[in-house]
Design an enzyme around this catalytic site. Structure first.
Site, PDB file in Angstrom:
ATOM      1  N   CYS A   1       9.750  -4.240 -10.055  1.00  0.00           N
ATOM      2  CA  CYS A   1       8.817  -5.326  -9.697  1.00  0.00           C
ATOM      3  C   CYS A   1       7.382  -4.833  -9.557  1.00  0.00           C
ATOM      4  CB  CYS A   1       9.269  -5.993  -8.404  1.00  0.00           C
ATOM      5  SG  CYS A   1      10.967  -6.552  -8.491  1.00  0.00           S
TER       6      CYS A   1
ATOM      7  N   HIS B   1       3.817  -9.958  -4.772  1.00  0.00           N
ATOM      8  CA  HIS B   1       5.032 -10.072  -5.584  1.00  0.00           C
ATOM      9  C   HIS B   1       5.877 -11.215  -5.030  1.00  0.00           C
ATOM     10  CE1 HIS B   1       8.662  -9.359  -7.659  1.00  0.00           C
ATOM     11  NE2 HIS B   1       9.290  -8.777  -6.656  1.00  0.00           N
TER      12      HIS B   1
ATOM     13  N   ASN C   1      12.235 -14.708  -8.478  1.00  0.00           N
ATOM     14  CA  ASN C   1      11.697 -13.355  -8.627  1.00  0.00           C
ATOM     15  C   ASN C   1      11.815 -12.948 -10.103  1.00  0.00           C
ATOM     16  OD1 ASN C   1      11.241 -10.600  -8.658  1.00  0.00           O
ATOM     17  ND2 ASN C   1      12.538 -10.147  -6.901  1.00  0.00           N
TER      18      ASN C   1
HETATM   19  O1  UT7 Z   1      11.895  -7.783  -5.925  1.00  0.00           O
HETATM   20  C1  UT7 Z   1      12.296  -6.575  -5.358  1.00  0.00           C
HETATM   21  C2  UT7 Z   1      12.521  -6.633  -3.941  1.00  0.00           C
HETATM   22  N1  UT7 Z   1      13.623  -7.523  -3.595  1.00  0.00           N
HETATM   23  C3  UT7 Z   1      13.550  -8.160  -2.462  1.00  0.00           C
HETATM   24  O2  UT7 Z   1      12.539  -8.055  -1.819  1.00  0.00           O
HETATM   25  C4  UT7 Z   1      14.740  -8.950  -1.985  1.00  0.00           C
HETATM   26  C5  UT7 Z   1      14.847  -8.743  -0.514  1.00  0.00           C
HETATM   27  N2  UT7 Z   1      15.965  -9.413   0.119  1.00  0.00           N
HETATM   28  C6  UT7 Z   1      16.070 -10.735   0.320  1.00  0.00           C
HETATM   29  O3  UT7 Z   1      15.299 -11.525  -0.196  1.00  0.00           O
HETATM   30  C7  UT7 Z   1      17.127 -11.200   1.291  1.00  0.00           C
HETATM   31  O4  UT7 Z   1      17.702 -10.079   1.920  1.00  0.00           O
HETATM   32  C8  UT7 Z   1      18.243 -12.082   0.674  1.00  0.00           C
HETATM   33  C9  UT7 Z   1      17.702 -13.445   0.314  1.00  0.00           C
HETATM   34  C10 UT7 Z   1      18.821 -11.403  -0.550  1.00  0.00           C
HETATM   35  C11 UT7 Z   1      19.365 -12.279   1.696  1.00  0.00           C
HETATM   36  O5  UT7 Z   1      18.835 -12.852   2.885  1.00  0.00           O
HETATM   37  P1  UT7 Z   1      19.148 -12.211   4.329  1.00  0.00           P
HETATM   38  O6  UT7 Z   1      18.520 -13.085   5.310  1.00  0.00           O
HETATM   39  O7  UT7 Z   1      18.733 -10.778   4.271  1.00  0.00           O
HETATM   40  O8  UT7 Z   1      20.725 -12.358   4.409  1.00  0.00           O
HETATM   41  P2  UT7 Z   1      21.851 -11.233   4.612  1.00  0.00           P
HETATM   42  O9  UT7 Z   1      21.990 -10.407   3.369  1.00  0.00           O
HETATM   43  O10 UT7 Z   1      21.628 -10.531   5.918  1.00  0.00           O
HETATM   44  O11 UT7 Z   1      23.133 -12.135   4.760  1.00  0.00           O
HETATM   45  C12 UT7 Z   1      23.292 -13.074   5.829  1.00  0.00           C
HETATM   46  C13 UT7 Z   1      24.517 -13.909   5.544  1.00  0.00           C
HETATM   47  C14 UT7 Z   1      25.763 -13.084   5.160  1.00  0.00           C
HETATM   48  O12 UT7 Z   1      26.891 -13.723   5.707  1.00  0.00           O
HETATM   49  P3  UT7 Z   1      27.568 -13.167   7.066  1.00  0.00           P
HETATM   50  O13 UT7 Z   1      27.942 -11.749   6.761  1.00  0.00           O
HETATM   51  O14 UT7 Z   1      26.505 -13.275   8.120  1.00  0.00           O
HETATM   52  O15 UT7 Z   1      28.718 -14.092   7.254  1.00  0.00           O
HETATM   53  C15 UT7 Z   1      25.801 -13.211   3.662  1.00  0.00           C
HETATM   54  O16 UT7 Z   1      27.087 -13.049   3.143  1.00  0.00           O
HETATM   55  O17 UT7 Z   1      24.265 -14.779   4.428  1.00  0.00           O
HETATM   56  C16 UT7 Z   1      25.311 -14.623   3.466  1.00  0.00           C
HETATM   57  N3  UT7 Z   1      24.776 -14.879   2.139  1.00  0.00           N
HETATM   58  C17 UT7 Z   1      24.728 -16.108   1.589  1.00  0.00           C
HETATM   59  N4  UT7 Z   1      25.140 -17.310   2.034  1.00  0.00           N
HETATM   60  C18 UT7 Z   1      24.943 -18.366   1.219  1.00  0.00           C
HETATM   61  C19 UT7 Z   1      24.204 -13.981   1.289  1.00  0.00           C
HETATM   62  N5  UT7 Z   1      23.810 -14.615   0.170  1.00  0.00           N
HETATM   63  C20 UT7 Z   1      24.122 -15.933   0.334  1.00  0.00           C
HETATM   64  C21 UT7 Z   1      23.960 -17.075  -0.472  1.00  0.00           C
HETATM   65  N6  UT7 Z   1      24.371 -18.276   0.006  1.00  0.00           N
HETATM   66  N7  UT7 Z   1      23.391 -17.028  -1.690  1.00  0.00           N
END
Ligand code: UT7
Length: 340
Positions: free
Chosen positions: A119, A260, A290
């Site tokens: 990115c 970004h 993204n």
């Molecule tokens: O471009 C390069 C850099 N990339 C980035 O900057 C991406 C950075 N990361 C993110 O944008 C975020 O971490 C995400 C959007 C990918 C995820 O959001 P988060 O708030 O960090 O969620 P998490 O990974 O901590 O997951 C929280 C919960 C989990 O469930 P449990 O374990 O709490 O039951 C996940 O399984 O959300 C769940 N989850 C989802 N639920 C519904 C993860 N993805 C999804 C989804 N829909 N698509």
């Protein structure tokens, strides 16, 4: 190059291309266990564009480039270097996507190569273009950030498939003697100890193509989302504070903060830490998702085409991605203001 008449790198034009097909959050609800509400709340993304099966990274890159060339008011024959930033090249080993883009544009006998900085690719390209121009080696450089990210996304993995989209952005960087058009500062960095935060394990020398690669889906992007998120907010904020302080510029004086476009929450956290007003922060993540190396030039193009970006106005770019890599740049837009 003469010391009495130094040459500077200026950002002369911008162009972008967005594929036609749209993948909405409700489409994704049919594909994985997710919801429009979750995606909107956690990322700010509503939809992303997806390239057609027979539309490749070079096709999108060439279309964005043609616009940038036309808007710079130069001929393709004036270009003396073509560089493409992509992690989704047409071919994984060779030829480079920059060579194919050059051919599609009819640019002949000119140095062309790709870089891989995920990115951060487009801002890395700015630093390379600056070095080539200010050393006197090149005069008009076509830089392209292009990605067919959908080609490495596993559409059964809800942690990644909701985030990414396809597209391309391109710019012409030109030599100038006018210091007011010069890039002010640029900073690019990396830390490979975080390589496993965001990676595509195959194909490569670690995992050449094999049945195992296919069975285990090692050709798809893998991300430690939450860890990447936290590091992104910290690094981006620190980087922007440093570049502003080093150049004695206050965040209030930046008309266009163009981060970004990975996640609205990251952008909001960084914008708030810098006390940026909403009208200063460029946001396209909601409609494009993204798009990796294409994200920043697509965002610049958006404000250019809407008439918001005018000649001489300052842009502050800030990016973060796989590697891990990060970069920020402070530069004026030195292209013609669009006629409304
Ligand atoms: O471009 C390069 C850099 N990339 C980035 O900057 C991406 C950075 N990361 C993110 O944008 C975020 O971490 C995400 C959007 C990918 C995820 O959001 P988060 O708030 O960090 O969620 P998490 O990974 O901590 O997951 C929280 C919960 C989990 O469930 P449990 O374990 O709490 O039951 C996940 O399984 O959300 C769940 N989850 C989802 N639920 C519904 C993860 N993805 C999804 C989804 N829909 N698509």
């Amino acid at each position: 190059m003469s010391l009495s008449n130094p040459v500077y790198a200026s950002f002369r034009s911008i162009g972008a291309y967005v594929p036609q097909k749209i993948l909405t959050n409700s489409d994704l609800e049919e594909m994985v266990d997710t919801s429009d509400e979750w995606i909107t709340k956690r990322t700010g993304i509503k939809e992303r564009h997806i390239a057609a099966d027979d539309e490749y990274t070079s096709d999108m890159g060439a279309k964005a480039s043609q616009k940038a060339i036309d808007r710079a008011g130069i001929s393709k024959d004036d270009i003396d270097l073509v560089i493409c930033a992509t992690v989704t090249p047409d071919y994984f080993n060779m030829p480079s996507t920059a060579c194919i883009i050059s051919d599609k544009l009819g640019i002949k006998n000119v140095q062309a190569f790709d870089i891989s900085a995920a990115c951060s690719g487009f801002v890395y390209l700015l630093s390379i273009a600056k070095a080539f121009i200010e050393s006197g080696m090149k005069k008009n450089i076509l830089i392209v950030g292009a990605e067919k990210f959908s080609s490495i996304v596993d559409y059964t993995d809800r942690g990644t498939c909701i985030l990414f989209g396809d597209g391309a952005g391109a710019a012409i960087m030109s030599a100038t003697h006018d210091k007011s058009e010069s890039m002010i500062d640029i900073h690019a960095s990396a830390d490979g100890s975080y390589a496993d935060f965001l990676m595509t394990p195959a194909p490569g020398t670690v995992h050449p193509v094999s049945q195992q690669v296919i069975d285990e889906g090692l050709n798809f992007v893998q991300m430690k989302g939450n860890e990447t998120f936290k590091l992104a907010v910290k690094t981006l904020t620190k980087d922007v504070i440093e570049i502003l302080e080093n150049n004695h510029i206050s965040s209030e004086d930046i008309p266009h903060f163009i981060p970004h476009q990975a996640n609205y929450r990251i952008i909001k956290a960084v914008g708030d830490a810098l006390k940026m007003r909403e009208d200063q922060v460029v946001l396209t993540v909601g409609k494009y998702g993204n798009t990796s190396a294409a994200s920043i030039p697509m965002a610049i193009n958006d404000i250019y085409e809407s008439g918001r970006l005018k000649y001489g106005e300052l842009m502050l770019l800030d990016t973060f991605g796989g590697g891990l890599t990060w970069a920020s740049a402070l530069l004026p837009f030195a292209g013609k203001t669009i006629e409304s």
